[in-house]
Motif scaffolding. Structure first.
Motif, mmCIF file in Angstrom:
data_model
loop_
_atom_site.group_PDB
_atom_site.id
_atom_site.type_symbol
_atom_site.label_atom_id
_atom_site.label_comp_id
_atom_site.label_asym_id
_atom_site.label_seq_id
_atom_site.Cartn_x
_atom_site.Cartn_y
_atom_site.Cartn_z
ATOM 1 N N UNK A 76 0.912 -1.259 0.122
ATOM 2 C CA UNK A 76 0.077 -0.116 0.021
ATOM 3 C C UNK A 76 0.880 1.193 0.011
ATOM 4 N N UNK A 77 1.792 1.402 0.843
ATOM 5 C CA UNK A 77 2.857 2.591 0.948
ATOM 6 C C UNK A 77 3.537 2.717 -0.468
ATOM 7 N N UNK A 78 4.061 1.574 -0.976
ATOM 8 C CA UNK A 78 4.469 1.791 -2.332
ATOM 9 C C UNK A 78 3.650 2.240 -3.493
ATOM 10 N N UNK A 85 6.120 9.492 -8.308
ATOM 11 C CA UNK A 85 7.443 9.311 -8.980
ATOM 12 C C UNK A 85 8.386 8.291 -8.089
ATOM 13 N N UNK A 86 7.865 7.853 -7.008
ATOM 14 C CA UNK A 86 9.045 7.031 -6.229
ATOM 15 C C UNK A 86 8.819 5.624 -6.552
ATOM 16 N N UNK A 87 10.114 5.153 -7.079
ATOM 17 C CA UNK A 87 10.204 3.716 -7.876
ATOM 18 C C UNK A 87 10.889 2.795 -6.848
ATOM 19 N N UNK A 88 11.655 3.592 -5.786
ATOM 20 C CA UNK A 88 12.558 2.897 -4.808
ATOM 21 C C UNK A 88 12.490 3.517 -3.313
ATOM 22 N N UNK A 89 12.269 2.831 -2.118
ATOM 23 C CA UNK A 89 12.069 3.375 -0.892
ATOM 24 C C UNK A 89 12.601 2.475 -0.111
ATOM 25 N N UNK A 90 13.117 3.011 1.032
ATOM 26 C CA UNK A 90 13.481 2.420 2.502
ATOM 27 C C UNK A 90 12.176 2.579 3.365
ATOM 28 N N UNK A 91 11.422 1.527 3.572
ATOM 29 C CA UNK A 91 10.291 1.691 4.527
ATOM 30 C C UNK A 91 10.892 2.061 5.838
ATOM 31 N N UNK A 92 10.454 2.992 6.570
ATOM 32 C CA UNK A 92 11.218 3.470 7.732
ATOM 33 C C UNK A 92 10.498 3.526 8.941
ATOM 34 N N UNK A 93 10.924 2.688 10.040
ATOM 35 C CA UNK A 93 10.380 2.624 11.164
ATOM 36 C C UNK A 93 11.034 3.309 12.350
ATOM 37 N N UNK A 94 10.114 4.129 12.950
ATOM 38 C CA UNK A 94 10.532 5.043 13.873
ATOM 39 C C UNK A 94 10.788 4.277 15.300
ATOM 40 N N UNK A 109 11.564 -8.476 4.491
ATOM 41 C CA UNK A 109 12.438 -9.703 3.981
ATOM 42 C C UNK A 109 11.361 -10.465 3.155
ATOM 43 N N UNK A 110 9.961 -10.509 3.503
ATOM 44 C CA UNK A 110 9.195 -11.034 2.621
ATOM 45 C C UNK A 110 8.867 -10.398 1.491
ATOM 46 N N UNK A 111 8.642 -9.079 1.659
ATOM 47 C CA UNK A 111 8.492 -8.187 0.461
ATOM 48 C C UNK A 111 9.561 -8.205 -0.576
ATOM 49 N N UNK A 112 10.804 -8.194 -0.119
ATOM 50 C CA UNK A 112 11.931 -8.566 -1.113
ATOM 51 C C UNK A 112 11.916 -9.761 -1.806
ATOM 52 N N UNK A 113 11.408 -10.864 -0.910
ATOM 53 C CA UNK A 113 11.393 -12.146 -1.675
ATOM 54 C C UNK A 113 9.907 -12.226 -2.777
ATOM 55 N N UNK A 114 8.948 -11.525 -2.379
ATOM 56 C CA UNK A 114 7.992 -11.281 -3.392
ATOM 57 C C UNK A 114 8.086 -10.379 -4.525
ATOM 58 N N UNK A 119 10.225 -1.593 -2.860
ATOM 59 C CA UNK A 119 10.809 -1.996 -1.738
ATOM 60 C C UNK A 119 12.213 -2.452 -1.837
ATOM 61 N N UNK A 120 13.262 -1.709 -1.348
ATOM 62 C CA UNK A 120 14.621 -1.928 -1.298
ATOM 63 C C UNK A 120 15.398 -2.316 -0.193
ATOM 64 N N UNK A 121 14.753 -2.228 0.980
ATOM 65 C CA UNK A 121 15.429 -2.541 2.314
ATOM 66 C C UNK A 121 14.488 -1.701 3.509
ATOM 67 N N UNK A 122 15.460 -1.258 4.419
ATOM 68 C CA UNK A 122 14.541 -0.816 5.776
ATOM 69 C C UNK A 122 15.564 0.120 6.391
ATOM 70 N N UNK A 123 14.698 1.141 6.911
ATOM 71 C CA UNK A 123 15.617 2.405 7.514
ATOM 72 C C UNK A 123 14.945 2.236 9.099
ATOM 73 N N UNK A 124 15.807 1.731 9.993
ATOM 74 C CA UNK A 124 15.438 1.992 11.422
ATOM 75 C C UNK A 124 15.804 3.269 11.904
ATOM 76 N N UNK A 125 15.042 4.162 12.115
ATOM 77 C CA UNK A 125 15.077 5.446 12.693
ATOM 78 C C UNK A 125 15.026 5.665 14.120
ATOM 79 N N UNK A 126 15.857 5.141 14.936
ATOM 80 C CA UNK A 126 15.954 4.881 16.273
ATOM 81 C C UNK A 126 15.997 3.297 16.493
ATOM 82 N N UNK A 127 16.066 3.064 17.664
ATOM 83 C CA UNK A 127 15.669 3.413 19.056
ATOM 84 C C UNK A 127 16.775 4.166 19.770
#
Length: 375
Positions: A76-78, A85-94, A109-114, A119-127
């Motif tokens: 949904x986010x993608x 115009x976003x074709x690649x993004x890092x889902x970010x978890x605050x 991990x599953x989104x990358x597999x599918x 989706x190209x990875x993940x951004x952990x903003x914190x903790x």
């Protein structure tokens, strides 16, 4: 799946060309660029440009990743951001609980597999942040690195891994260890002095999360985080160009101070992007949208209502940049920061592309040769 077109104008990542033939193969890569167009090629009015790369996306389409750390949420986010115009993004978890972090990692991990588009990875903003510069992050979840987080960051099935941390809360040896594990370390939400920030860069940190925001300022006798970010040529800096997080004069200063290619447009987007809703819950607070500004019920800015092509329009208009440089700040430069071969339209590259009209509005988005959005 392949297709052929002739672009009225095409920005390849370096320059704008006119009447360019482009053929995409069945594998979603560009197999021909320039030369004589195939007979079946469609003529496309407007500007074809590389797809945009956003390294900080908290949500979209009514979904906040923290609240719905699932594959369906990422889909949904993608879709919400592809229309801008976003074709690649890092889902970010605050900053959040450990179990939420683990769920988010497994979803990515599953989104990358599918091969969920974008989706190209993940951004952990914190903790691992500074309480005085926490912004809208939940203070009760801010904590030091533990074995459980180490295990999470060590996973090799998460694609690109970015961790934003405050350098005064994480020892330099731990920053070096994170980098050795393939984590891209960014500095942010920090009240650090310049010396501590510099030590973190020397330990392998490469970026600063949302320059100016939630970081110690530049003073006459202490550079702080802001001064260190501006003076260190090797460091990349994210910039939220929405007119609320950073004033135009500060944007112009950053453009003057940083070498070309080191300033990256980011959205820090919240779930209201691509949604008609005007508010959403965030932990024990409510975030409300007023036009394009998001404010928490406790008074802080709470992410943004910015999209990537909007950021391009803003930076070009406010700072008098050419469209080519604005697009590079949203595509090529973030790709280079992440070490990805994106942000260019070239022979053999993946067909991540957008079609813009004369008002710099997105009309179509392709990801890997698939048209995922059309206006």
């Amino acid at each position: 799946m392949g297709f052929a077109l002739v672009a009225e104008r095409l920005f390849d990542g370096e320059e704008i060309l006119e009447d360019v033939a482009l053929v995409v193969g069945d594998d979603g890569r560009i197999v021909s660029l320039g030369g004589v167009a195939p007979a079946h090629a469609q003529y496309v009015h407007g500007l074809i440009a590389p797809g945009l790369v956003d390294i900080q996306v908290n949500g979209g389409g009514g979904v906040l990743f923290n609240q719905e750390p699932s594959v369906e949420a990422l889909r949904t986010i993608g879709k919400a951001h592809a229309q801008f115009g976003t074709s690649a993004f890092l889902p970010t978890l605050i900053t959040d609980r450990l179990d939420v972090m683990q769920l988010a990692a497994s979803a990515v991990s599953e989104a990358l597999r599918q091969e969920i588009p974008g989706v190209i990875g993940i951004h952990f903003e914190g903790p691992h942040l500074s309480v005085p510069k926490k912004g809208t992050h939940e203070q009760s979840f801010i904590r030091p690195l533990s074995d459980a987080e180490w295990a999470l960051y060590a996973r090799d099935d998460l694609g690109i891994k970015v961790v934003t941390l405050a350098p005064e809360t994480v020892p330099v040896e731990d920053i070096h260890r994170l980098v050795s594990m393939g984590v891209c370390v960014c500095l942010g939400h920090s009240n650090s002095d310049g010396k501590t920030a510099l030590a973190a860069l020397e330990a392998g940190a490469t970026g600063f999360t949302h320059l100016y925001n939630a970081m110690s300022p530049l003073h006459s006798r202490e550079p702080g985080m802001v001064g260190t970010a501006l003076i260190r040529d090797e460091a990349w800096c994210g910039l939220i160009a929405d007119g609320h997080h950073v004033c135009v004069e500060a944007m112009k200063l950053a453009l003057k101070a940083k070498p070309r290619g080191k300033l990256i447009l980011v959205t820090d987007a919240m779930p209201l992007v691509g949604s008609d809703a005007l508010s959403f819950p965030l932990f024990d607070r409510v975030v409300t949208r007023e036009r394009d500004k998001l404010t928490s019920s406790t008074g802080e800015l709470a992410g943004s209502h910015l999209d990537m092509i909007g950021a391009v329009r803003n930076i070009c208009r406010w700072c008098h940049l050419k469209i080519e440089e604005g697009l590079r700040m949203a595509s090529l430069y973030p790709a280079q920061f992440l070490g990805l071969h994106m942000g260019r339209i070239s022979l053999g590259s993946r067909a991540d592309m957008i079609l813009l009209d004369k008002d710099i509005q997105v009309q179509k988005t392709w990801i890997g040769g698939y048209q995922v959005f059309t206006r």
